[in-house]
Structure formats: C-alpha cells, structure tokens
Design an enzyme around this catalytic site. Structure first.
Site, PDB file in Angstrom:
ATOM      1  N   ASP A 148     -40.793  10.441  48.331  1.00 36.09           N
ATOM      2  CA  ASP A 148     -41.345   9.266  49.000  1.00 36.09           C
ATOM      3  C   ASP A 148     -42.026   9.634  50.318  1.00 36.09           C
ATOM      4  O   ASP A 148     -41.488  10.407  51.111  1.00 36.09           O
ATOM      5  CB  ASP A 148     -40.183   8.292  49.248  1.00 36.09           C
ATOM      6  CG  ASP A 148     -40.591   7.004  49.935  1.00 36.09           C
ATOM      7  OD1 ASP A 148     -41.792   6.701  49.967  1.00 36.09           O
ATOM      8  OD2 ASP A 148     -39.689   6.298  50.418  1.00 36.09           O
TER       9      ASP A 148
ATOM     10  N   HIS B  53     -36.810   3.322  53.649  1.00 37.88           N
ATOM     11  CA  HIS B  53     -37.518   4.574  53.376  1.00 37.88           C
ATOM     12  C   HIS B  53     -37.247   5.616  54.457  1.00 37.88           C
ATOM     13  O   HIS B  53     -37.120   5.292  55.634  1.00 37.88           O
ATOM     14  CB  HIS B  53     -39.021   4.314  53.272  1.00 37.88           C
ATOM     15  CG  HIS B  53     -39.407   3.332  52.223  1.00 37.88           C
ATOM     16  ND1 HIS B  53     -39.713   3.703  50.935  1.00 37.88           N
ATOM     17  CD2 HIS B  53     -39.497   1.980  52.256  1.00 37.88           C
ATOM     18  CE1 HIS B  53     -40.003   2.627  50.225  1.00 37.88           C
ATOM     19  NE2 HIS B  53     -39.879   1.567  51.006  1.00 37.88           N
TER      20      HIS B  53
END
Length: 545
Positions: free
Chosen positions: A193, A366
């Site tokens: 990510d 995240h």
C-alpha cells in the site's frame, strides 16, 4: 530455464485511489485479488461509480481459479457483483468481509449464483497453481488480511491496506511473525500500500480517537450525529463505548449502516450493550442530550443521510439548533468539493460541525512512511511494486525504498494495465493492456464512455440551444425556425439573441447548398460565442414535409 512466466496484472488501484483489483497469472491459472469500485470525480456528471476495466480476465475467464478478498471496504469489494456476472469462480473472504460481500450480492440477486468460501487469518489454501497464505494486518476495518502468494516462480507478498497499530481497537495487531517467516523463505516481490507515502512518521493508533470522542461528548449540549463509512465497524464500536461512558443512547441510521451493524453483531465483531443501543424511533423521542446517532454521508454524498440533512430533505428527522455533526472519516481524493459544500450547508442550518483537521476525529487505516520502511525491512523482498495510490504516492513509495537501501532497478512503478512479468527470478515490464474506467450509470455498465461524460459537462457548463427547422421537399423553410434554450440565457433577457439567431438561421437556409444541418450548427456556435463568450451545445433538427 522455465518457459512459463508469473504475470502480475494491475487492473485497478495503481495511479488512482480506489477500484483496487489485481490479477496473478501463471501458465493456465489466474488468481484475482479484490474487485473494488471508486467514486466519480465531480465533473463526471450522472456517473454513480466506477469499476475496473476487467476485459483482460473476462476474455480468460476459464483460467480464473478464484477471487480472494483482503477486506470489506468498497474500494476492494464494490465491483464484486459486476465481476461475478461475467466470471464464474470461487470467492474467498474472511467472515466480516464475507458478510459485506453477501449483502451486496443479495441486493443484486446474485448470492445464490456464487461459491463463497470463508477463510481466516493464518489459513493456507490452493487456488489453482497458487498457494495462498493469509496473515492478519491492522486496518480501519476488522478481519483484514494480507496474502502470501506462492507459485513455481516464487513467493509474492501482497500487503494490501495495512498499518502497524500497537493498540488496535480489536486487540489484534499485525502478524509480524508471519512477515518474518516470509522473509526467511525468500520474498520474490512485495506489493504494498502506498496511500500515505507522502506522510512522514507513523499512523496514530485507533485508540487515540477515544480522546477526541470524549471531548465531543463532554462539550456537545444536544444530539451528536456522527457520519462515517457504513463498513467502519471499529468506529461503530468506539462510538458505542463513548456513548456508554457518557450516558447516551446510540441509534444507527440508514439502510447500509443498520445492515452492517446488525451483521457485525451477529458475527461477534461488534458488541454493544442492549442498554446503549436503541432504534431510531426511540432515539427521536428522547431528550436530545441523551442521544447519539451514527449515519452515512462523510464524503458529502448527496443522497446519504448527511447529504439530505444538510439540504433539509431528510424525511425521518431534521436538524436541531444544538446538534453537533461529526465527520469521522478521511476525505477521499476527488470528494473534497462535495465534502466542503456539505460542511458549509450544515453550518448554514445553524449546527456545529466537527471535522478533520480541526479535530483528531479520524485516524487513517493506512501506513505512513516509517511503517512502509518497516514492511520492506521485515519482508526483505528482491523486488518492490508500490500499489494503491496515485502516481505521486507510488513514486514516493519508491523513493522511500531507495532511501532504505533498495536498488532502484528492482522497483516497478507502474499504472493500471502495465503487466509485470517474472521469469527465472528476474522482473521485466511487459505489454500494456487497457486499464481505464468502466462507468456505472444506473443500470448501464460500460455503455457510457468519456465522450458522453464530456457532453454532459458541456451541457452543465454552457447549456443548450435547440433549433427546429421545417422544410419542404425542395429544402426550403416552411415556417420560421423554432428556437429554445436551457441553461444558457436568462429567459427574460434572451429575446434579442434568440431573434438574431433566428434571422441568421433563415439566411443560412436560403443560401446553403450543402449540408444544412452542419452549416447551422457551426454558424450558430460561432455567432453565440461572439455574442456571449459561451459555447452552448447546439442541437438542430430538420423536419421534412
């Protein structure tokens, strides 16, 4: 030397935020990871949402051995109905993710047509030639997993959305041991990510949200209405605990919020005391200072609960003067305008609005820069492929890796459609396939292309002028042209321009020997621009009698 290659085909999520979808191909087997959707940009008028262009796997649907989902956010499962309509393959998902997928498939009357298998973090199973090992990662939704994908070419670690949270809400941190195990076995490539690659440091823990919630509950004199994603089960739990601490009752509002909270409670991911949870009718009959409502609409969606409240069009209830509105989510890139408009409308209606960055009311799910470096150091991959982010995020992820000692030539920064190939341990960039947008507009999927969207934008920007001509068999005008405009001229000030346009069309009809339709369109466009500096869409119809 092997004649077969491992192909990694990004169909969505690389070069953009959303509609994540990745395909792994080896020989005659394809494994798909996630099938997400994304919100349209503000200039994509009439578009409901966007899904990946999955023509590559649709043409090879007999090779697709399975679809594995990493978690239940819409940017990872939102296109599932569209995919399973075209591709018949087993689906694999953790319990909460499965529940969210089942909800979508049920709505689209597809649940009975799929083979859906429940998996858990720590499971190992085969999908064709691929061996898939799941490992738990922290994210803003429970039951999120990363994947170790092995085939004869080697081991690939697919670290979808993740962060290293030492104190997650569910008490289940990321599986460091599994990542170390992968490293010991040798990782061919890490796909990780990149969403927060331009943000330094570490992502704060979800636990830090409790302090911000406590402050809001302590200082709000009336109702508290919290807007969030319907899939944020951990946020539901935190709001429920805050309500209990401060003696308030909690009610969920809206179909998706109620459906997901009920499902999460049934599966054991959401435990709310019966003394705290009430239905909406009960909440609306209570003293406002005793109530907290949780609804959708944190992205400014016009038909969400929050969108309707901001416009005064919500049927079940409206806003009260002492209400406090809390937008508890990160604004998705592209939604900034609609979110800010919603906030402004809420202020206009006399309520207090709490939103980031004024309050730490949302924590990202995240990883930030230091966590990304840690992921690379834990797995020690030979190659790195940044995923999930705009090109600037992917590029920054690559820069971070190089700063950590990673060889630049072993990093592949690519966008959707660029096929990455591995053969005998070496990485190359292969051909590029279509990897653009498939627009969903009502029941139409893929029927609306960029040209139609541009036409809608032109109509919205400068309006339209419609001209109707009645001609005899010789091509001569039988009556004066009928002219009407919408969204172009103010109806009380348009008579002069309309009349001048009519005279111009009559002269063109008398003198033109060629294509009358094209001549009228071109001449009227030029004339209107000279008069107004606007370029309305000009529609001309020829009626023969």
């Amino acid at each position: 030397m092997s004649s077969k290659k491992l192909k990694i085909i990004p169909l969505g999520g690389l070069g953009e935020v959303g509609k994540n979808m990745m395909a792994y191909e080896y020989g005659e087997d394809i494994l798909i990871v996630d099938t997400g959707m994304m919100f349209p940009d503000n200039d994509m008028l009439g578009i409901d949402y966007i899904i990946p262009d999955f023509e590559y796997v649709r043409k090879r649907k007999d090779m697709v051995r399975g679809i594995v989902f990493t978690h239940g956010h819409m940017d990872h499962i939102g296109a599932v109905s569209h995919i399973v309509e075209e591709i018949s393959a087993p689906l694999y998902a953790t319990p909460l993710t499965r529940g969210l997928i089942e909800g979508k498939l049920s709505e689209d009357k597809l649940l009975n047509k799929v083979d859906l298998t429940t998996i858990h973090a720590g499971d190992t199973f085969n999908v064709g030639v691929f061996k898939v090992e799941t490992f738990h990662v922290c994210h803003s939704i429970p039951d999120t997993v990363g994947l170790g994908i092995s085939c004869p070419e080697g081991l690939v670690v697919h670290a979808s959305d993740y962060k290293f949270d030492p104190t997650p809400v569910d008490g289940w941190p990321t599986d460091f041991a599994k990542l170390a195990d992968f490293s010991g076995r040798g990782v061919l490539a890490l796909l990780a990510d990149s969403t927060n690659a331009d943000q330094p440091g570490w992502t704060p823990s979800e636990k830090e949200l409790d302090t911000a919630l406590d402050k809001i509950f302590q200082t709000s004199p009336g109702r508290i209405i919290i807007a969030s994603f319907a899939s944020l089960v951990s946020r539901m739990m935190q709001v429920a605990k805050a309500a209990e601490r401060h003696g308030r009752k909690l009610a969920f509002v809206g179909y998706s919020m109620i459906q997901n909270s009920d499902m999460a409670q049934e599966l054991g991911y959401l435990n709310i005391s019966s003394d705290v949870l009430v239905d909406l009718n009960q909440a609306l009959s209570m003293k406002p200072s005793d109530v907290v409502l949780m609804a959708t609409g944190s992205q400014g969606e016009p038909y969400s609960i929050m969108g309707r409240l901001s416009r005064g069009t919500n049927r079940r209830f409206g806003l009260l003067d002492e209400d406090t509105i809390v937008l508890s989510s990160h604004t998705i890139p592209g939604n900034e305008e609609s979110v800010y408009q919603t906030i402004n409308r809420l202020f206009q209606r006399g309520v207090n609005v709490v939103y980031a960055p004024l309050s730490h009311i949302h924590v990202s799910g995240h990883a930030k820069q230091d966590e990304m470096k840690l992921m690379i150091n834990l797995t020690k991959p030979k190659y790195l492929i940044p995923i999930h982010g705009e090109l600037r995020h992917l590029k920054q992820h690559a820069i971070l890796a190089e700063e950590s000692g990673f060889f630049g030539e072993n990093i592949a920064v690519v966008e959707n459609g660029h096929i990455i190939e591995f053969q005998d341990g070496k990485m190359t960039i292969g051909e590029r396939i279509p990897g653009g947008y498939i627009f969903v507009d009502g029941v139409r999927v893929g029927d609306i292309g960029p040209s139609v969207v541009r036409e809608r934008e032109a109509l919205a920007q400068d309006g339209v002028m419609a001209i109707s001509l009645v001609l005899n068999h010789k091509g001569q005008l039988q009556t004066d042209p009928e002219i009407a405009s919408r969204g172009f001229l103010y109806k009380y000030d348009d008579s002069d321009i309309i009349e001048e346009t009519r005279k111009k069309v009559i002269n063109i009809a008398k003198s033109t020997q060629g294509d009358l339709h094209d001549q009228v369109v071109k001449s009227v466009r030029s004339f209107l621009y000279s008069k107004t500096k606007k370029r309305p869409v000009v529609l001309v119809t020829l009626n023969w009698i």
